[in-house]
Design an enzyme around this catalytic site. Structure first.
Site, PDB file in Angstrom:
ATOM      1  N   HIS A   1      36.677 -17.357 -58.331  1.00  0.00           N
ATOM      2  CA  HIS A   1      35.278 -17.708 -58.619  1.00  0.00           C
ATOM      3  C   HIS A   1      35.005 -19.045 -57.943  1.00  0.00           C
ATOM      4  O   HIS A   1      35.655 -20.051 -58.249  1.00  0.00           O
ATOM      5  CB  HIS A   1      35.040 -17.785 -60.130  1.00  0.00           C
TER       6      HIS A   1
ATOM      7  N   GLU B   1      34.611 -22.596 -59.742  1.00  0.00           N
ATOM      8  CA  GLU B   1      35.615 -23.048 -60.722  1.00  0.00           C
ATOM      9  C   GLU B   1      36.582 -23.938 -59.954  1.00  0.00           C
ATOM     10  O   GLU B   1      37.459 -23.465 -59.233  1.00  0.00           O
ATOM     11  CB  GLU B   1      36.266 -21.833 -61.388  1.00  0.00           C
TER      12      GLU B   1
ATOM     13  N   HIS C   1      41.593 -20.199 -62.983  1.00  0.00           N
ATOM     14  CA  HIS C   1      40.187 -20.120 -63.397  1.00  0.00           C
ATOM     15  C   HIS C   1      39.827 -21.279 -64.319  1.00  0.00           C
ATOM     16  O   HIS C   1      40.692 -21.872 -64.946  1.00  0.00           O
ATOM     17  CB  HIS C   1      39.933 -18.800 -64.137  1.00  0.00           C
TER      18      HIS C   1
ATOM     19  N   GLU D   1      43.181 -19.656 -67.541  1.00  0.00           N
ATOM     20  CA  GLU D   1      41.813 -20.092 -67.832  1.00  0.00           C
ATOM     21  C   GLU D   1      41.924 -21.457 -68.489  1.00  0.00           C
ATOM     22  O   GLU D   1      42.595 -21.580 -69.515  1.00  0.00           O
ATOM     23  CB  GLU D   1      41.140 -19.150 -68.832  1.00  0.00           C
TER      24      GLU D   1
END
Lengths: 309, 309
Positions: A19, A22, A113, A174
């Site tokens: 992404h 990010e 992420h 994450e």
């Protein structure tokens, strides 16, 4: 449980910018590429910028979410003029790092992420894999400064849609809270630590060390909750309640405040006791998810060691 | 200082979505439009979505930063096929809410913004205006739950580039930290309070109340500091140091850590003692600003009241 052995874990790929907004992964991959580290001990290391066009535009994706493109169906779909950039890129990455499910695939794939949610450091697994469960436990012991948790998706490989599913063993990391488009030094350092310790684990493993069995807790999503919305326009009419905001992984009980409408009314939670996660994640507004609700399960795993040829 | 009188402040416009991914203003303006409040006591109220195209795309702007388009030069520039959408929109807004500098302009214009920086509630003034200094002091007394500060730009009207400069009296509100594309209930409530109290102030003022003179502190930007960058690629090579991150308005002294490079080196501050603000604001990466440095000045103001016809 009996000891299980695995072939050496000789190659690791660190992906960032899957992404493009990010930033932890974007800057960590750039830094690793700049330093041209390609081997540490027994482990070859490769850093890959997954979605360079989205990184350039500092946006999550340009045409479709790259991290939903790694199903068998999309990876084998014919490329036409109307194929989104991210589907093409997924096929490129699969050829470079996979092919998914094949013997040629990289031994360990870690995809980096960020989230705007207060998720701490969270490892995401597509399925139960004793190697990654051991790494999870190892990171918990090595990184005491931040809560280290895990989320288990339990997707069959053909339906696993995320980039990390291309690796023989893999997980996504994450880390949050961090706004999109922003890099925070504290978050950067946590992720760098996690990557470095994972590489340390692989070295110990390849050297023939035995990792004792045990158990870990992992969260599994049961359902997702959308924001209250205006039935005419579809616009959201409430924000996450201040008592839920930033309280990812804190058990949500019947009667707990869940949303606060823009006119000031509190909406309470009425379901079974579950753990909220990805609370107020920016990218989930378009996916109609205010937060996920998960149960916490304990997973036992055996001791593991490298397989002798 | 002698008492100063001003004509009644009969019209207020609340603008949101000037930057389309700063969600507090977007949702507050939508809510106000939905509730169709157009008059409270002596004050007519209008809520305006400044940049609907950027709001639709959930991006700061589509072609150029709308909040830099309100200089006399841009407001009077001829529209051609190559004129950016935001310049056209600025001219529309100026016709609707101004014209800037004219008698027809709205009495009070409040433009709502968010920042990823830990700025609390910060009012931004283009220039010294006794009415808005009084409102600032009034909000400080009415909103004890969050630090209320002010930033004075000291731009001559013709060069003032922000939307709020269209009003006879005006300020922007910057509230953070909030990630772009996310709405937090706590931040929403603070901004709603600030807007409601400002309307309350206008009522009291129009009723003929006298507001006693006094003094306030305001910050004025002295200079801006960019991130360390790679001379070849222009990419940033360091993040804000954890000791500076989230410490907006905390005096930065010689020797204090300022940046932490991605290879782990600390860069220290070596200049005169100043106050950092907009530390790690997302939108300032492209403007090459890691943070501003400001001095804190005290401004005296006289008592004010409404002018009798």
């Amino acid at each position: 449980m009996e000891q299980v052995s695995f072939p050496p874990l000789s190659s690791v790929v660190i992906c960032g910018g899957t992404h493009g907004n990010e930033m932890t992964g974007v800057y960590l991959v750039r830094e690793m590429q700049k330093q041209k580290v390609d081997k540490v001990g027994s482990v070859s290391i490769n850093a890959v910028m997954s979605n360079p066009r989205a990184v350039e535009a500092c946006t999550r994706y340009t045409e479709t979410d790259l991290n939903r493109c790694f199903t068998d169906a999309l990876l084998s779909s014919p490329i036409t003029d109307s194929t989104p950039y991210e589907v093409r890129r997924a096929q490129e990455l699969n050829a470079q790092l996979g092919p998914k499910g094949s013997n040629k695939a990289v031994d360990m794939l870690i995809d980096l992420h960020n989230t705007t949610s207060n998720m701490g450091l969270c490892l995401i697994f597509d399925s139960i894999d004793y190697v990654t469960l051991h790494i999870f436990k190892y990171l918990q012991s090595k990184i005491p400064s931040v809560p280290v948790r895990s989320l288990l998706l339990e997707k069959p490989p053909s339906e696993a849609y995320s980039l990390d599913s291309v690796g023989k063993h893999s997980f996504s990391i994450e880390v949050g809270p961090q706004p999109n488009g922003v890099v925070r030094a504290d978050i950067f350092n946590i992720v760098k630590e996690a990557v470095d310790h994972t590489i340390g684990f692989l070295q110990e493993f390849n050297r023939g060390g035995t990792f004792e069995g045990g158990e870990v807790e992992a969260f599994t999503v049961v359902k997702s909750v959308d924001y209250p919305r205006d039935p005419m326009t579809g616009e959201i009419t409430a924000a996450i309640h201040p008592q839920l905001q930033d309280n990812d992984f804190k058990l949500l009980k019947r009667g707990d405040p869940m949303f606060l409408s823009f006119t000031g009314e509190t909406v309470k939670y009425e379901g079974e006791e579950l753990y909220p996660l990805f609370v107020n994640e920016c990218a989930y507004y378009e996916k109609k998810i205010a937060f996920h609700l998960a149960q916490k399960l304990t997973h036992k795993f055996p001791s593991i060691r490298v397989k002798k040829d």
